[in-house]
Design an enzyme around this catalytic site. Sequence first.
Site, PDB file in Angstrom:
ATOM      1  N   ARG A  19     -68.026 -63.017 -20.702  1.00 48.04           N
ATOM      2  CA  ARG A  19     -67.348 -62.047 -21.623  1.00 48.04           C
ATOM      3  C   ARG A  19     -68.509 -61.300 -22.203  1.00 48.04           C
ATOM      4  O   ARG A  19     -68.745 -61.123 -23.520  1.00 48.04           O
ATOM      5  CB  ARG A  19     -66.760 -63.229 -22.785  1.00 48.04           C
ATOM      6  CG  ARG A  19     -65.362 -63.640 -22.286  1.00 48.04           C
ATOM      7  CD  ARG A  19     -64.682 -64.129 -23.567  1.00 48.04           C
ATOM      8  NE  ARG A  19     -63.654 -65.110 -23.098  1.00 48.04           N
ATOM      9  CZ  ARG A  19     -63.569 -66.252 -23.355  1.00 48.04           C
ATOM     10  NH1 ARG A  19     -64.264 -66.710 -24.595  1.00 48.04           N
ATOM     11  NH2 ARG A  19     -62.835 -67.168 -22.961  1.00 48.04           N
ATOM     12  N   ASP A  39     -58.539 -58.729 -17.274  1.00 47.33           N
ATOM     13  CA  ASP A  39     -58.335 -60.009 -17.494  1.00 47.33           C
ATOM     14  C   ASP A  39     -57.423 -60.838 -16.296  1.00 47.33           C
ATOM     15  O   ASP A  39     -56.889 -60.165 -15.571  1.00 47.33           O
ATOM     16  CB  ASP A  39     -57.096 -59.845 -18.570  1.00 47.33           C
ATOM     17  CG  ASP A  39     -56.717 -61.054 -19.352  1.00 47.33           C
ATOM     18  OD1 ASP A  39     -55.911 -61.938 -18.968  1.00 47.33           O
ATOM     19  OD2 ASP A  39     -57.481 -61.490 -20.444  1.00 47.33           O
TER      20      ASP A  39
END
Length: 366
Positions: free
Chosen positions: A36, A85
Amino acid sequence: CFLLRSPKGFPKLKNDTFLRAARGEDTEHVPVWCMRQAGRYLPEFRETRASQDFFATCRSPKLCCELTLQPLRRFPLDAAIIFSDILVVPQALGMEVVMVPGKGPTFTEPLKEVEDLLKLRQKVDITAELGYVFQAITLTRHSLEGKVPLIGFSGAPWTLMSYMIEGGGSTTMAKAKSWLYRHPEASHRLLRLLADVVIDYLVGQVAAGAQALQLFESHAGHLGPELFQDFALPYIRDIAQAVKSKLKEEALPLVPMIIFAKDAHYALRDLAHAGYEVVGLDWTIRPQEARAQIGKDVTLQGNLDPCALYAPKEKIGELVKKMLEGFGTQRYIANLGHGLYPDMNPEHVGAFVEAVHTHSRHINKH
């Protein structure tokens, strides 16, 4: 050397430290990237994302490229990971997923009964359904100008299945796990379908320009050793094997693959033999223990507690030094034990990256 065989005229790679560490070659310093790293802790990320729906952003190659590059403008990271994602795979199977503010990803119609499996696409045209990810990878690989390698990724079958049944995040995964106990055959059918899509998806990412691949088994911790052995590990193994044989068949680069199974310390020995060059670790295991279980032939990646980045910068430096002493500086890629949190100070992320480089260079010299 596959670095030079770039089918789409990609720029020559300038910093291959991450790839060398992944393949077990010597490195001058320990390479570092963060899960991330393209995320809400960066003000520029929040600004870019402000006007757009989350999955609309994922479907825009231009925005994915911009978000992937943002952390590299700030920090001397050794790898980029494409902004996307894991839930784009269930979307490719025909399920609707929306991002609900304050709640996270939510399936409008989760799988409830075995019959619901019939609603899923049984054959997925990967390019038609996920071509936008491939376009984002190609655009980003060019835009990186060879600065660092680009990592592609996917969720692993069990993790994807758990979201598809739970309908979103869950603390117990009780609905998804109940399928494993009540409907083992249907569970395997679903996991097989997911594995087949993931295999084609990962191969497509390499064809588009990804230089390494990470498989996220984020929900491994909800399974014990036996369920993991039956419902997760076979598919994790199969994905590594099938991706590699398809890359060979299609004369594509054999890129290093990383398996990150969060909270699966009970399975480290199995993961070491699952066909991946790198095993990612969360922060709940000591480096020395992990190395003892995994052996010397696999590169380790991890595993600083993400919350350590809330500490003062000097303390971050000390924790990094201790981590490097635990792992050693070869066959090792530094990372956090999970992703960055949205409220983290970017300067502390910078301190983490810098500490890895400085301390590992120092250890290597002496």
